[in-house]
Design an enzyme around this catalytic site. Sequence first.
Site, PDB file in Angstrom:
ATOM      1  N   ASP A   1     -23.582  48.647  -2.132  1.00 35.31           N
ATOM      2  CA  ASP A   1     -24.496  49.369  -3.220  1.00 35.31           C
ATOM      3  C   ASP A   1     -24.917  48.858  -4.287  1.00 35.31           C
ATOM      4  O   ASP A   1     -26.264  48.557  -4.777  1.00 35.31           O
ATOM      5  CB  ASP A   1     -23.527  50.457  -3.362  1.00 35.31           C
ATOM      6  CG  ASP A   1     -22.299  50.307  -4.092  1.00 35.31           C
ATOM      7  OD1 ASP A   1     -21.911  49.019  -4.067  1.00 35.31           O
ATOM      8  OD2 ASP A   1     -21.515  51.360  -4.275  1.00 35.31           O
TER       9      ASP A   1
ATOM     10  N   ASP B   1     -21.763  43.580  -9.504  1.00 34.02           N
ATOM     11  CA  ASP B   1     -21.597  43.404 -10.806  1.00 34.02           C
ATOM     12  C   ASP B   1     -21.174  42.159 -11.182  1.00 34.02           C
ATOM     13  O   ASP B   1     -21.752  41.366 -11.343  1.00 34.02           O
ATOM     14  CB  ASP B   1     -20.739  44.864 -10.974  1.00 34.02           C
ATOM     15  CG  ASP B   1     -20.536  45.142 -12.483  1.00 34.02           C
ATOM     16  OD1 ASP B   1     -20.834  44.270 -13.418  1.00 34.02           O
ATOM     17  OD2 ASP B   1     -19.917  46.290 -12.692  1.00 34.02           O
TER      18      ASP B   1
ATOM     19  N   PHE C   1     -23.744  51.696 -16.625  1.00 36.95           N
ATOM     20  CA  PHE C   1     -23.175  52.495 -15.497  1.00 36.95           C
ATOM     21  C   PHE C   1     -24.014  53.415 -14.911  1.00 36.95           C
ATOM     22  O   PHE C   1     -24.498  54.545 -15.589  1.00 36.95           O
ATOM     23  CB  PHE C   1     -21.973  53.044 -15.982  1.00 36.95           C
ATOM     24  CG  PHE C   1     -21.221  53.314 -15.037  1.00 36.95           C
ATOM     25  CD1 PHE C   1     -20.340  52.788 -14.163  1.00 36.95           C
ATOM     26  CD2 PHE C   1     -21.090  54.812 -14.698  1.00 36.95           C
ATOM     27  CE1 PHE C   1     -19.341  53.178 -13.100  1.00 36.95           C
ATOM     28  CE2 PHE C   1     -20.271  55.389 -13.690  1.00 36.95           C
ATOM     29  CZ  PHE C   1     -19.574  54.507 -12.917  1.00 36.95           C
TER      30      PHE C   1
ATOM     31  N   ARG D   1     -22.177  61.180  -5.628  1.00 33.59           N
ATOM     32  CA  ARG D   1     -22.865  60.312  -4.487  1.00 33.59           C
ATOM     33  C   ARG D   1     -23.719  60.878  -3.738  1.00 33.59           C
ATOM     34  O   ARG D   1     -24.729  60.245  -3.081  1.00 33.59           O
ATOM     35  CB  ARG D   1     -21.591  60.011  -3.592  1.00 33.59           C
ATOM     36  CG  ARG D   1     -20.310  58.844  -4.017  1.00 33.59           C
ATOM     37  CD  ARG D   1     -19.591  58.581  -2.751  1.00 33.59           C
ATOM     38  NE  ARG D   1     -18.253  58.139  -3.042  1.00 33.59           N
ATOM     39  CZ  ARG D   1     -17.935  56.949  -3.632  1.00 33.59           C
ATOM     40  NH1 ARG D   1     -18.990  56.058  -3.710  1.00 33.59           N
ATOM     41  NH2 ARG D   1     -16.981  56.457  -3.757  1.00 33.59           N
TER      42      ARG D   1
HETATM   43  P1  5GP Z   1     -17.876  44.050  -8.603  1.00 32.62           P
HETATM   44  O1  5GP Z   1     -16.859  43.485  -7.967  1.00 32.62           O
HETATM   45  O2  5GP Z   1     -19.241  43.155  -8.590  1.00 32.62           O
HETATM   46  O3  5GP Z   1     -17.559  43.853 -10.375  1.00 32.62           O
HETATM   47  O4  5GP Z   1     -18.264  45.397  -8.626  1.00 32.62           O
HETATM   48  C1  5GP Z   1     -18.782  46.164  -7.711  1.00 32.62           C
HETATM   49  C2  5GP Z   1     -18.386  47.368  -7.265  1.00 32.62           C
HETATM   50  O5  5GP Z   1     -18.103  47.986  -8.413  1.00 32.62           O
HETATM   51  C3  5GP Z   1     -19.234  47.954  -6.576  1.00 32.62           C
HETATM   52  O6  5GP Z   1     -19.371  48.120  -5.165  1.00 32.62           O
HETATM   53  C4  5GP Z   1     -19.426  49.516  -7.023  1.00 32.62           C
HETATM   54  O7  5GP Z   1     -18.497  50.392  -6.074  1.00 32.62           O
HETATM   55  C5  5GP Z   1     -18.755  49.503  -8.291  1.00 32.62           C
HETATM   56  N1  5GP Z   1     -19.837  49.280  -9.280  1.00 32.62           N
HETATM   57  C6  5GP Z   1     -20.267  48.415 -10.227  1.00 32.62           C
HETATM   58  N2  5GP Z   1     -21.171  48.660 -10.979  1.00 32.62           N
HETATM   59  C7  5GP Z   1     -21.288  50.003 -10.895  1.00 32.62           C
HETATM   60  C8  5GP Z   1     -21.962  50.987 -11.444  1.00 32.62           C
HETATM   61  O8  5GP Z   1     -23.064  50.755 -12.479  1.00 32.62           O
HETATM   62  N3  5GP Z   1     -21.885  52.468 -11.030  1.00 32.62           N
HETATM   63  C9  5GP Z   1     -20.919  52.885 -10.062  1.00 32.62           C
HETATM   64  N4  5GP Z   1     -20.933  53.957  -9.730  1.00 32.62           N
HETATM   65  N5  5GP Z   1     -20.239  51.698  -9.470  1.00 32.62           N
HETATM   66  C10 5GP Z   1     -20.333  50.373  -9.790  1.00 32.62           C
HETATM   67 MG    MG Z   2     -18.975  49.519  -3.711  1.00 35.99          MG
END
Ligand code: 5GP
Ligand code: MG
Length: 182
Positions: free
Chosen positions: A106, A109, A158, A171
């Site tokens: 999705d 980050d 976010f 969702r």
């Molecule tokens: P990362 O491991 O890259 O820091 O984070 C990835 C995961 O964190 C994504 O698959 C998602 O589930 C969650 N995530 C990151 N940013 C957001 C955001 O802005 N909103 C939501 N709902 N989930 C996020």
């Molecule tokens: Mg995710």
Amino acid sequence: MKPEIKLHDKTFVPFIPYEKVCEAIDTLAEKINADYKDTTEPPVILCILNGSIMFTGELMKRLDFDCELVSMKVSSYDGIESTGKIRQVMGLTGSLRGKKVIITEDIVDTGNTIDALVSIARSEGAADVRICSMLLKPDVYKKTIPIDYVAMSIPNRFIVGFGLDYNELGRNYKDIYVLKSE
Ligand code: 5GP
Ligand code: MG
């Protein structure tokens, strides 16, 4: 779109309408179709539950080559913060051995999740691993692995909707909403 939505203790306001998300997925699918048009062995789309479920569905409708679907579930977020620790909550629903794998996420980050997912896919015997994310936060991404396919880049805010949640709610909204700044 609703002028605002309330999930638990937080308020979210409109950010990206469904139509814009679909346009970005159209463009992305064209690119993927072109890259895989001559592939003889059907690649595996690896859907990362739960957040990627809507994106993967929307993308797969547009793919015009034979492909398989495998899912797995990981978790790294608690509330609105990335914990940095990736937990595998549910194992792979199918085999990746010898397959070309396209991981569908999705949002990327910090990149911790995608980093862990690529390692898992490789250790499961995938012949090739590519990353396809609906959204990318380029200001926060701190890994070196290339994100092969991205539909849209967004600032470090976010968001919820189109599969993305705030503590499991939000969702189901087809449009994307952003946390209202206080
Ligand atoms: P990362 O491991 O890259 O820091 O984070 C990835 C995961 O964190 C994504 O698959 C998602 O589930 C969650 N995530 C990151 N940013 C957001 C955001 O802005 N909103 C939501 N709902 N989930 C996020
Ligand atoms: Mg995710």
